[in-house]
Design an enzyme around this catalytic site. Structure first.
Site, PDB file in Angstrom:
ATOM      1  N   HIS A  84       0.816  -1.220   0.000  1.00  0.00           N
ATOM      2  CA  HIS A  84       0.000   0.000   0.000  1.00  0.00           C
ATOM      3  C   HIS A  84       0.840   1.256   0.000  1.00  0.00           C
ATOM      4  CE1 HIS A  84      -2.995  -3.008   0.965  1.00  0.00           C
ATOM      5  NE2 HIS A  84      -3.693  -2.248   0.152  1.00  0.00           N
ATOM      6  N   CYS A 133      -9.169  -1.870 -11.661  1.00  0.00           N
ATOM      7  CA  CYS A 133      -8.570  -0.780 -10.874  1.00  0.00           C
ATOM      8  C   CYS A 133      -7.298  -1.221 -10.164  1.00  0.00           C
ATOM      9  CB  CYS A 133      -9.579  -0.225  -9.871  1.00  0.00           C
ATOM     10  SG  CYS A 133     -10.073  -1.426  -8.633  1.00  0.00           S
ATOM     11  N   ASN A 162      -4.537  -6.377  -7.516  1.00  0.00           N
ATOM     12  CA  ASN A 162      -3.475  -6.386  -6.489  1.00  0.00           C
ATOM     13  C   ASN A 162      -3.687  -7.555  -5.532  1.00  0.00           C
ATOM     14  OD1 ASN A 162      -2.888  -4.005  -7.687  1.00  0.00           O
ATOM     15  ND2 ASN A 162      -3.690  -2.711  -6.059  1.00  0.00           N
ATOM     16  N   ASP A 163      -4.933  -7.688  -5.076  1.00  0.00           N
ATOM     17  CA  ASP A 163      -5.218  -8.809  -4.181  1.00  0.00           C
ATOM     18  C   ASP A 163      -5.411 -10.105  -4.957  1.00  0.00           C
ATOM     19  OD1 ASP A 163      -5.172  -8.051  -1.403  1.00  0.00           O
ATOM     20  OD2 ASP A 163      -6.699  -6.583  -1.939  1.00  0.00           O
ATOM     21  N   ARG A 214       1.299 -10.002  -1.095  1.00  0.00           N
ATOM     22  CA  ARG A 214       1.636  -8.791  -1.846  1.00  0.00           C
ATOM     23  C   ARG A 214       2.539  -7.840  -1.082  1.00  0.00           C
ATOM     24  NH1 ARG A 214      -4.020  -5.333  -2.055  1.00  0.00           N
ATOM     25  NH2 ARG A 214      -2.723  -3.547  -2.483  1.00  0.00           N
ATOM     26  N   ARG A 264     -10.299   5.081  -2.626  1.00  0.00           N
ATOM     27  CA  ARG A 264      -9.989   4.280  -1.422  1.00  0.00           C
ATOM     28  C   ARG A 264     -10.198   5.196  -0.221  1.00  0.00           C
ATOM     29  NH1 ARG A 264      -5.442   2.683  -4.695  1.00  0.00           N
ATOM     30  NH2 ARG A 264      -5.342   0.441  -4.960  1.00  0.00           N
ATOM     31  N   ARG A 299     -15.218   3.457  -2.363  1.00  0.00           N
ATOM     32  CA  ARG A 299     -15.117   2.101  -1.819  1.00  0.00           C
ATOM     33  C   ARG A 299     -15.259   2.153  -0.311  1.00  0.00           C
ATOM     34  NH1 ARG A 299      -9.907  -1.494  -2.886  1.00  0.00           N
ATOM     35  NH2 ARG A 299      -9.086  -0.279  -1.142  1.00  0.00           N
ATOM     36  N   GLU A 333     -11.576  -9.526  -6.351  1.00  0.00           N
ATOM     37  CA  GLU A 333     -10.170  -9.577  -5.960  1.00  0.00           C
ATOM     38  C   GLU A 333      -9.826 -10.836  -5.178  1.00  0.00           C
ATOM     39  OE1 GLU A 333      -9.184  -6.093  -3.653  1.00  0.00           O
ATOM     40  OE2 GLU A 333     -11.098  -6.081  -2.614  1.00  0.00           O
TER      41      GLU A 333
END
Ligand code: PEP
Ligand code: MG
Length: 583
Positions: free
Chosen positions: A192, A505, A457-458, A468, A299, A335, A434
């Site tokens: 992140h 995204c 990403n996930d 990750r 986010r 989100r 995800e």
């Protein structure tokens, strides 16, 4: 001079003075030597910070007892005892006097090693206690960081922050405007903090294993966020070379800026929405600067991580409404706050977990904390009265998550209606795809939601069993792995046949090397960090869809991420104005 290698996570070149802010695992602590005359002042700061932390814990204990329950509140009772533990206090004072380090470093060392000792002894209860000691350490450090200006070593302007690891909650507290670049020992491209660095447009290199051993505050650094290397006290000739490269980069950025007003249209005339991922209100300015078609992912964690308690409905409404006003009439996808995993808040303790990525997180965690969920839904809904906003659910695993959320949404809507507060009763609801189960269940999920958003990403970490956030598993974390590409292909197909809009995204959408491949797999809406929009737009404008489809079919037949990458590099146009391939 030393040359340290790492992973480039946020492109750009920076030169400046190192400022070391980390000395312990998962902490960012300013460290410096102190003069004997400063010891008394540090002692007084310790007393004040402990008093402040104690008062906060008492409030939290009461608050959590009321809002969540007695057993959760007990965690804070235990932490209050740790906070006033006499032996830990003696050790902190001894460290101050004997090692002559600042208070933050002493607290971090003493509480950090107590936590590690408990962890080594092991066992469920002791491990939980280790997490509590660590949490108390963090709380004292936060109290120190929040002390009046002057007591806190400021990050000098133009500094290059060097640290062990940057948690989002820690990064959020740094004076980011002063930071010219980040160098971290831990983390990877999809951590992140790396996403945040890219969002800020700040060059960053991570996985520099020896960063803390080799870099001292004040060292001259060159951070090459393209090649992933850091020079410590470089020779003049290297500095000159980098001055030239920085100028080249600036020139290519200027060239890209000409794309701002052009549309993101393929060579065969298909115009695609290109949206921005944002983390905070000010990012919407960058999104507008680059002419985003909207915000594909807002986010909301950042706003939670910079406060010392949950933001109220009014606070959330205020910054979300401002963002929606700035972006109006473009669409905006909010989100729900995605907590759990590595996204932790100091004021929201989660049970210690051996494997945070696989513990309760995202929508499931929120559904167990209805207070937090309802407050945020109320704020989203109130913004929806005047603006085209939608709600995105993080880490959806299956249809039950969506159905339960819909139940809460209906409840919140009837409460708002009863209060006479306006909102959009048909506010679109979307699911992040995800987690592999969600990816495999898209047809079913599509019946329950209005749109879908692919969070690679996930997804990559769960498909390939590679954390990750962990530099150890970084080589296995491969967004271009054919297994990932096949799954994306099937999500696209299923979303299409169910008639649901699907955006991507995840960070892989922000790399222009991937653009043709993603379009070839059938994706038609991309949401990327504002700083990546122009490069992606340029790549879209270079793409012909029939060729992209052939490229995707060829990639799906390959056996490894390395082979896919070679294929994509073969298609890439000759590098123009890019930084040379330095070491
Ligand atoms: C993702 O997982 O791809 C995503 C966009 O969400 P985050 O990076 O915030 O987990
Ligand atoms: Mg995610």
């Amino acid at each position: 001079m030393a040359l340290l290698k790492g992973t480039a996570v946020s492109a750009g070149i920076a030169q400046g003075s190192a400022y070391v802010v980390a000395c312990g695992y998962r902490s960012a602590v300013p460290q410096r030597s102190i003069r004997p005359s400063e010891v008394d002042g540090e002692r007084r700061r310790f007393d004040a910070a402990v008093a402040k932390a104690g008062a906060e814990l008492a409030v939290l204990q009461e608050d959590v007892r009321e809002r969540i329950g007695g057993s959760q509140a007990e965690i804070f009772a235990a932490q209050r005892l740790i906070l006033v533990d006499g032996s830990l206090h003696d050790q902190v004072l001894r460290t101050l006097e004997e090692k002559r380090v600042n208070l933050e470093a002493a607290v971090s060392e003493v509480f950090g090693s107590a936590a590690r000792n408990l962890e080594v002894v092991g066992g469920g209860t002791l491990q939980a206690r280790a997490a509590d000691v660590d949490d108390v350490r963090r709380r004292i450090l936060t109290a120190l960081a929040e002390a009046p200006a002057g007591a806190r070593p400021e990050i000098p302007e133009g500094a290059i922050v060097v640290s062990d690891e940057l948690l989002p909650s820690v990064t959020a507290r740094l004076q980011l405007d002063n930071v010219r670049a980040f160098v971290t020992a831990r983390g990877n491209k999809f951590s992140h903090s790396s996403i945040l660095a890219r969002g800020l447009g700040t060059p960053a290199v991570t996985s520099v294993a020896s960063a803390l051993a080799q870099i001292k505050t004040g060292d001259r650094l060159i951070v090459d966020g393209v090649a992933g290397v850091v020079f410590v006290n470089p020779e003049r000739s290297i500095e000159r070379e980098y001055d030239r490269l920085a100028a080249d980069l600036e020139a290519s950025k200027r060239k890209l800026r000409q794309l701002v007003d052009l549309s993101s249209v393929t060579l065969d005339g298909t115009t695609l929405p290109l949206l921005a991922n944002v983390n905070k209100f000010s990012d919407t300015e960058a999104a507008l600067l680059y002419n985003a078609d909207g915000i594909g992912l807002y986010r909301t964690e950042f706003a939670f991580s910079i406060r010392s308690g949950f933001p109220t409905e009014e606070e959330q409404f205020e910054f979300l409404e401002r963002a929606a006003e700035r972006m109006h009439p473009r669409k905006l996808v909010f989100r729900l706050v995605d907590l759990g995993g590595d996204k932790i808040l100091p004021y929201f303790p989660l049970p210690p977990s051996r494997n945070p990525s696989l513990s309760e997180r995202g929508i499931r965690l929120l559904l167990r904390h209805l207070d937090v969920l309802k407050t945020q839904l109320r704020a989203f809904l109130r913004v929806s009265a005047k603006h085209p906003v939608s709600v995105l659910l993080p880490v959806v695993v299956g249809v039950e998550d969506v159905r339960r959320l819909r139940g809460v949404l209906r409840q919140v809507q009837s409460e708002l209606a009863a209060e006479g507060k306006p909102f959009n009763p048909g506010i679109p609801l979307g699911a992040m795809i995800e987690v592999p189960s969600a990816a495999l269940m898209v047809r079913t999920l599509a019946k329950e939601v209005d749109f879908l958003s692919l969070g690679t990403n996930d997804l990559v970490q769960y498909v390939l069993a590679a954390d990750r956030e962990d530099e150890g598993t970084a080589p296995y974390y491969q967004p271009l792995h054919p297994a990932v590409l096949r799954l994306i292909g099937s999500v696209v197909e299923d979303a299409k046949s169910a008639g649901r809009d699907l955006a991507i995204c995840g960070e892989m959408a922000g790399d222009p090397l991937h653009t043709a491949l993603l379009l070839g797999l059938g994706l038609r809406e991309l949401s990327v960090a504002p700083g990546q929009m122009l490069e992606v737009k340029e790549a879209i404008r270079r793409t012909r869809l029939d060729e992209a489809r052939k490229l995707a079919s060829a990639a799906l037949e390959l056996g490894s991420a390395a082979e896919v990458e070679t294929l994509l590099n073969e298609q890439r146009p000759a590098a123009s104005g890019r930084v040379a391939d330095l070491p």
